[in-house]
Design a protein around this motif. Structure first.
Motif, PDB file in Angstrom:
ATOM      1  N   LEU A   3       0.824  -1.208   0.000  1.00 55.75           N
ATOM      2  CA  LEU A   3       0.000   0.000   0.000  1.00 55.75           C
ATOM      3  C   LEU A   3       0.856   1.255   0.000  1.00 55.75           C
ATOM      4  O   LEU A   3       0.411   2.318  -0.389  1.00 55.75           O
ATOM      5  N   TYR A   4       2.090   1.120   0.473  1.00 58.37           N
ATOM      6  CA  TYR A   4       2.939   2.300   0.666  1.00 58.37           C
ATOM      7  C   TYR A   4       4.119   2.285  -0.300  1.00 58.37           C
ATOM      8  O   TYR A   4       4.637   1.235  -0.652  1.00 58.37           O
ATOM      9  N   GLY A   5       4.530   3.452  -0.725  1.00 60.78           N
ATOM     10  CA  GLY A   5       5.655   3.523  -1.648  1.00 60.78           C
ATOM     11  C   GLY A   5       5.572   4.801  -2.460  1.00 60.78           C
ATOM     12  O   GLY A   5       4.652   5.599  -2.289  1.00 60.78           O
ATOM     13  N   ASP A   6       6.536   4.966  -3.339  1.00 58.55           N
ATOM     14  CA  ASP A   6       6.571   6.163  -4.173  1.00 58.55           C
ATOM     15  C   ASP A   6       5.820   5.917  -5.469  1.00 58.55           C
ATOM     16  O   ASP A   6       5.839   4.807  -6.005  1.00 58.55           O
ATOM     17  N   TYR A   7       5.198   6.970  -5.970  1.00 54.59           N
ATOM     18  CA  TYR A   7       4.532   6.906  -7.269  1.00 54.59           C
ATOM     19  C   TYR A   7       5.591   6.798  -8.362  1.00 54.59           C
ATOM     20  O   TYR A   7       6.535   7.590  -8.407  1.00 54.59           O
ATOM     21  N   ASP A   8       5.432   5.812  -9.245  1.00 56.54           N
ATOM     22  CA  ASP A   8       6.384   5.613 -10.353  1.00 56.54           C
ATOM     23  C   ASP A   8       5.834   6.273 -11.622  1.00 56.54           C
ATOM     24  O   ASP A   8       4.865   5.780 -12.198  1.00 56.54           O
ATOM     25  N   ARG A  52      -4.642  13.950 -13.283  1.00 54.51           N
ATOM     26  CA  ARG A  52      -3.770  14.921 -12.611  1.00 54.51           C
ATOM     27  C   ARG A  52      -3.182  14.385 -11.324  1.00 54.51           C
ATOM     28  O   ARG A  52      -2.130  14.843 -10.887  1.00 54.51           O
ATOM     29  N   ALA A  53      -3.871  13.446 -10.683  1.00 49.29           N
ATOM     30  CA  ALA A  53      -3.422  12.974  -9.375  1.00 49.29           C
ATOM     31  C   ALA A  53      -2.373  11.889  -9.550  1.00 49.29           C
ATOM     32  O   ALA A  53      -2.641  10.860 -10.160  1.00 49.29           O
ATOM     33  N   ALA A  54      -1.177  12.133  -9.040  1.00 56.66           N
ATOM     34  CA  ALA A  54      -0.127  11.105  -9.046  1.00 56.66           C
ATOM     35  C   ALA A  54      -0.324  10.250  -7.795  1.00 56.66           C
ATOM     36  O   ALA A  54       0.465  10.300  -6.846  1.00 56.66           O
ATOM     37  N   ALA A  55      -1.404   9.484  -7.801  1.00 56.21           N
ATOM     38  CA  ALA A  55      -1.792   8.698  -6.630  1.00 56.21           C
ATOM     39  C   ALA A  55      -1.750   7.228  -6.979  1.00 56.21           C
ATOM     40  O   ALA A  55      -2.254   6.822  -8.029  1.00 56.21           O
ATOM     41  N   GLU A  60      -4.133   7.746  -1.254  1.00 59.51           N
ATOM     42  CA  GLU A  60      -3.293   8.866  -1.677  1.00 59.51           C
ATOM     43  C   GLU A  60      -4.047   9.918  -2.488  1.00 59.51           C
ATOM     44  O   GLU A  60      -3.620  11.067  -2.566  1.00 59.51           O
ATOM     45  N   ILE A  61      -5.141   9.525  -3.127  1.00 59.96           N
ATOM     46  CA  ILE A  61      -5.824  10.469  -4.021  1.00 59.96           C
ATOM     47  C   ILE A  61      -6.623  11.490  -3.202  1.00 59.96           C
ATOM     48  O   ILE A  61      -7.184  11.160  -2.154  1.00 59.96           O
TER      49      ILE A  61
END
Ligand code: AMP
Length: 145
Positions: A3-8, A52-55, A60-61
């Motif tokens: 569930l957790y991490g950076d957006y690629d 637009r959302a980098a989720a 995250e969104i």
């Protein structure tokens, strides 16, 4: 992927939004894009994503982007039901690999369900391009009317 991490930014849906990868587009506005799933679990399987959302997922969104996505989900569910006349329709959204997520840009699945037809494997068999193009044309015509 949890569930957790950076957006690629190289994920396949980010590439589609940028126009770096193709899609069978059904709908687009400033905030939302919808296209056919190329590994459909049922005829008419459609994906709706925020542009637009980098989720990566629902955690995250932002609520505004999510509500814009869901408004398009509702509209396209109506289009799919009207055109394809399924017996039911699933609206689904997965968060994290253990929940079934394979692409880490948040998206909502719309999956028409037909009487007596089991779901195909998730994110598995690729549909024929000619079949997807014909379905896209059919649905675009319904959207236009
Ligand atoms: P999820 O498993 O919920 O992350 O769903 C990702 C979905 O994206 C799956 O149903 C895949 O079949 C679909 N998919 C993967 N790559 C593409 C692509 N290039 N175009 C359209 N759909 C895709």
């Amino acid at each position: 992927m949890s569930l957790y991490g950076d957006y690629d930014p190289q994920n396949i849906f980010a590439q589609i939004i940028r126009g770096d990868a193709p899609c069978y587009k059904l709908y687009e506005d400033e905030d939302v894009l919808a296209f056919l799933d190329v590994f459909p679990q049922a005829y008419g399987h459609t994906l709706v994503i925020p542009k637009r959302a980098a989720a990566r997922n629902i955690l995250e969104i932002d609520a505004d982007s999510l509500s814009k996505v869901m408004a398009v989900v509702q509209k396209l569910t109506g289009v799919l039901v009207a055109e394809l006349e399924p017996a039911g329709v699933q609206v689904a959204q997965f968060n994290g690999a253990p929940a079934g997520q394979t692409v880490f840009h948040i998206h909502v699945h719309i999956v028409p369900r037909y009487e007596g037809e089991a779901l195909a494997m998730h994110a598995a068999g690729k549909a024929e391009p000619t079949e997807l193009a014909a379905l896209q044309a059919r649905l675009l015509q319904r959207i236009a009317n």
